[in-house]
Design an enzyme around this catalytic site. Structure first.
Site, PDB file in Angstrom:
ATOM      1  N   HIS A   1       0.842  -1.211   0.000  1.00  0.00           N
ATOM      2  CA  HIS A   1       0.000   0.000   0.000  1.00  0.00           C
ATOM      3  C   HIS A   1       0.872   1.254   0.000  1.00  0.00           C
ATOM      4  O   HIS A   1       0.598   2.214  -0.726  1.00  0.00           O
ATOM      5  CB  HIS A   1      -0.899   0.056   1.247  1.00  0.00           C
ATOM      6  CG  HIS A   1      -1.908  -1.040   1.364  1.00  0.00           C
ATOM      7  ND1 HIS A   1      -2.066  -1.778   2.513  1.00  0.00           N
ATOM      8  CD2 HIS A   1      -2.843  -1.516   0.491  1.00  0.00           C
ATOM      9  CE1 HIS A   1      -3.057  -2.652   2.356  1.00  0.00           C
ATOM     10  NE2 HIS A   1      -3.533  -2.521   1.129  1.00  0.00           N
TER      11      HIS A   1
ATOM     12  N   LYS B   1     -17.368  -6.663   8.143  1.00  0.00           N
ATOM     13  CA  LYS B   1     -16.139  -7.407   8.410  1.00  0.00           C
ATOM     14  C   LYS B   1     -15.752  -7.277   9.877  1.00  0.00           C
ATOM     15  O   LYS B   1     -16.144  -6.338  10.546  1.00  0.00           O
ATOM     16  CB  LYS B   1     -15.011  -6.879   7.534  1.00  0.00           C
ATOM     17  CG  LYS B   1     -15.171  -7.263   6.074  1.00  0.00           C
ATOM     18  CD  LYS B   1     -13.936  -6.846   5.299  1.00  0.00           C
ATOM     19  CE  LYS B   1     -14.124  -7.085   3.810  1.00  0.00           C
ATOM     20  NZ  LYS B   1     -13.017  -6.520   3.033  1.00  0.00           N
TER      21      LYS B   1
ATOM     22  N   ARG C   1      -1.498  -6.432  -8.183  1.00  0.00           N
ATOM     23  CA  ARG C   1      -0.309  -7.212  -7.825  1.00  0.00           C
ATOM     24  C   ARG C   1      -0.057  -8.345  -8.800  1.00  0.00           C
ATOM     25  O   ARG C   1       1.068  -8.617  -9.177  1.00  0.00           O
ATOM     26  CB  ARG C   1      -0.465  -7.791  -6.410  1.00  0.00           C
ATOM     27  CG  ARG C   1      -0.453  -6.740  -5.328  1.00  0.00           C
ATOM     28  CD  ARG C   1      -0.968  -7.294  -4.040  1.00  0.00           C
ATOM     29  NE  ARG C   1      -2.344  -7.764  -4.196  1.00  0.00           N
ATOM     30  CZ  ARG C   1      -3.121  -8.154  -3.214  1.00  0.00           C
ATOM     31  NH1 ARG C   1      -2.647  -8.176  -1.991  1.00  0.00           N
ATOM     32  NH2 ARG C   1      -4.358  -8.539  -3.427  1.00  0.00           N
TER      33      ARG C   1
ATOM     34  N   SER D   1      -2.874  -7.740   3.199  1.00  0.00           N
ATOM     35  CA  SER D   1      -3.142  -7.526   4.627  1.00  0.00           C
ATOM     36  C   SER D   1      -3.547  -8.839   5.289  1.00  0.00           C
ATOM     37  O   SER D   1      -3.138  -9.138   6.410  1.00  0.00           O
ATOM     38  CB  SER D   1      -4.264  -6.498   4.811  1.00  0.00           C
ATOM     39  OG  SER D   1      -3.895  -5.261   4.258  1.00  0.00           O
TER      40      SER D   1
HETATM   41  O1  PNS Z   1      -8.843  -3.125  -0.144  1.00  0.00           O
HETATM   42  P1  PNS Z   1     -10.134  -3.713  -0.576  1.00  0.00           P
HETATM   43  O2  PNS Z   1     -10.840  -4.342   0.601  1.00  0.00           O
HETATM   44  O3  PNS Z   1      -9.978  -4.660  -1.744  1.00  0.00           O
HETATM   45  O4  PNS Z   1     -11.060  -2.484  -1.066  1.00  0.00           O
HETATM   46  C1  PNS Z   1     -12.325  -2.713  -1.613  1.00  0.00           C
HETATM   47  C2  PNS Z   1     -13.072  -1.384  -1.845  1.00  0.00           C
HETATM   48  C3  PNS Z   1     -13.118  -0.588  -0.561  1.00  0.00           C
HETATM   49  C4  PNS Z   1     -12.360  -0.573  -2.909  1.00  0.00           C
HETATM   50  C5  PNS Z   1     -14.516  -1.722  -2.336  1.00  0.00           C
HETATM   51  O5  PNS Z   1     -15.077  -2.680  -1.481  1.00  0.00           O
HETATM   52  C6  PNS Z   1     -15.432  -0.508  -2.399  1.00  0.00           C
HETATM   53  O6  PNS Z   1     -15.250   0.362  -3.231  1.00  0.00           O
HETATM   54  N1  PNS Z   1     -16.451  -0.466  -1.522  1.00  0.00           N
HETATM   55  C7  PNS Z   1     -17.374   0.637  -1.421  1.00  0.00           C
HETATM   56  C8  PNS Z   1     -18.773   0.255  -1.925  1.00  0.00           C
HETATM   57  C9  PNS Z   1     -18.852   0.352  -3.425  1.00  0.00           C
HETATM   58  O7  PNS Z   1     -18.740   1.395  -4.021  1.00  0.00           O
HETATM   59  N2  PNS Z   1     -19.040  -0.829  -4.051  1.00  0.00           N
HETATM   60  C10 PNS Z   1     -19.111  -0.937  -5.494  1.00  0.00           C
HETATM   61  C11 PNS Z   1     -17.721  -1.071  -6.110  1.00  0.00           C
HETATM   62  S1  PNS Z   1     -17.865  -1.444  -7.809  1.00  0.00           S
END
Ligand code: PNS
Length: 178
Positions: free
Chosen positions: A25, A49, A98, A136
């Site tokens: 990150h 979560k 990644r 993570s």
């Molecule tokens: O680090 P992560 O957990 O892979 O991040 C995921 C994240 C936070 C980018 C994704 O879950 C997100 O954007 N959530 C917010 C809700 C949303 O907009 N969902 C639609 C995404 S297409």
């Protein structure tokens, strides 16, 4: 007579769970901070979560690690990412890629976000090779099973992991006595 128009600042949002922040990150945030005038690291407030670190702890860690970089901001968000990005007047969403295994999920999210807000572009960045296998989830797993994680997370995160482990053990010892 020509008037100089102020250049609009280019803001990017880098969303994620960051439980905890890894060197992967950190690498992406540094790269993003060179590309954009401002990069907002946006920690998702996700009640579903069961995180190891609270949202406040995660925000404090990221703020600490980037205290010397004024164009890195740290914030929290909930709801739709594109709504948040619009509120921040961001033109881009930054995501790290990644490996090929990340691609399908990221591709789906990028296209869904584009459908929801065509003006905001998703920009993928690759971390340095030595961080391509870090997540993570893996950091938490190996650390809790006793493996060292130095070099994979910032020293501050390592300290916080030790403190968290100690407090979990303390809590467990107390609950056994009760
Ligand atoms: O680090 P992560 O957990 O892979 O991040 C995921 C994240 C936070 C980018 C994704 O879950 C997100 O954007 N959530 C917010 C809700 C949303 O907009 N969902 C639609 C995404 S297409």
């Amino acid at each position: 007579m020509s008037t100089t128009q102020p250049t609009p600042s280019r803001v990017a949002v880098y969303p994620g769970t960051f439980d905890p922040l890894t060197n992967g990150h950190v690498d992406i945030i540094q790269r993003g901070s060179h590309l954009f005038d401002e990069i907002v690291v946006a920690v998702l407030v996700n009640a579903e979560k069961a995180p190891l670190f609270s949202v406040d702890e995660r925000v404090a860690i990221i703020q600490d690690v980037f205290a010397e970089r004024p164009n890195v901001q740290v914030d929290t968000f909930d709801g739709l990412l594109v709504d948040y990005a619009r509120r921040k007047r961001a033109t881009a969403i930054v995501r790290g890629l990644r490996a090929v295994s990340d691609f399908e999920y990221e591709f789906q999210m990028a296209l869904m976000n584009r459908r929801l807000e065509a003006e905001i572009e998703t920009v993928f960045m690759m971390p340095a090779e030595q961080y391509t296998y870090i997540s993570s989830r893996l950091i938490k797993e190996v650390f809790m099973l006793g493996a060292p994680v130095s070099g994979l997370v910032p020293p501050l995160v390592e300290d916080r992991l030790h403190a968290k482990q100690a407090s979990l053990r303390h809590g467990l010892a107390h609950s056994r006595k009760a």
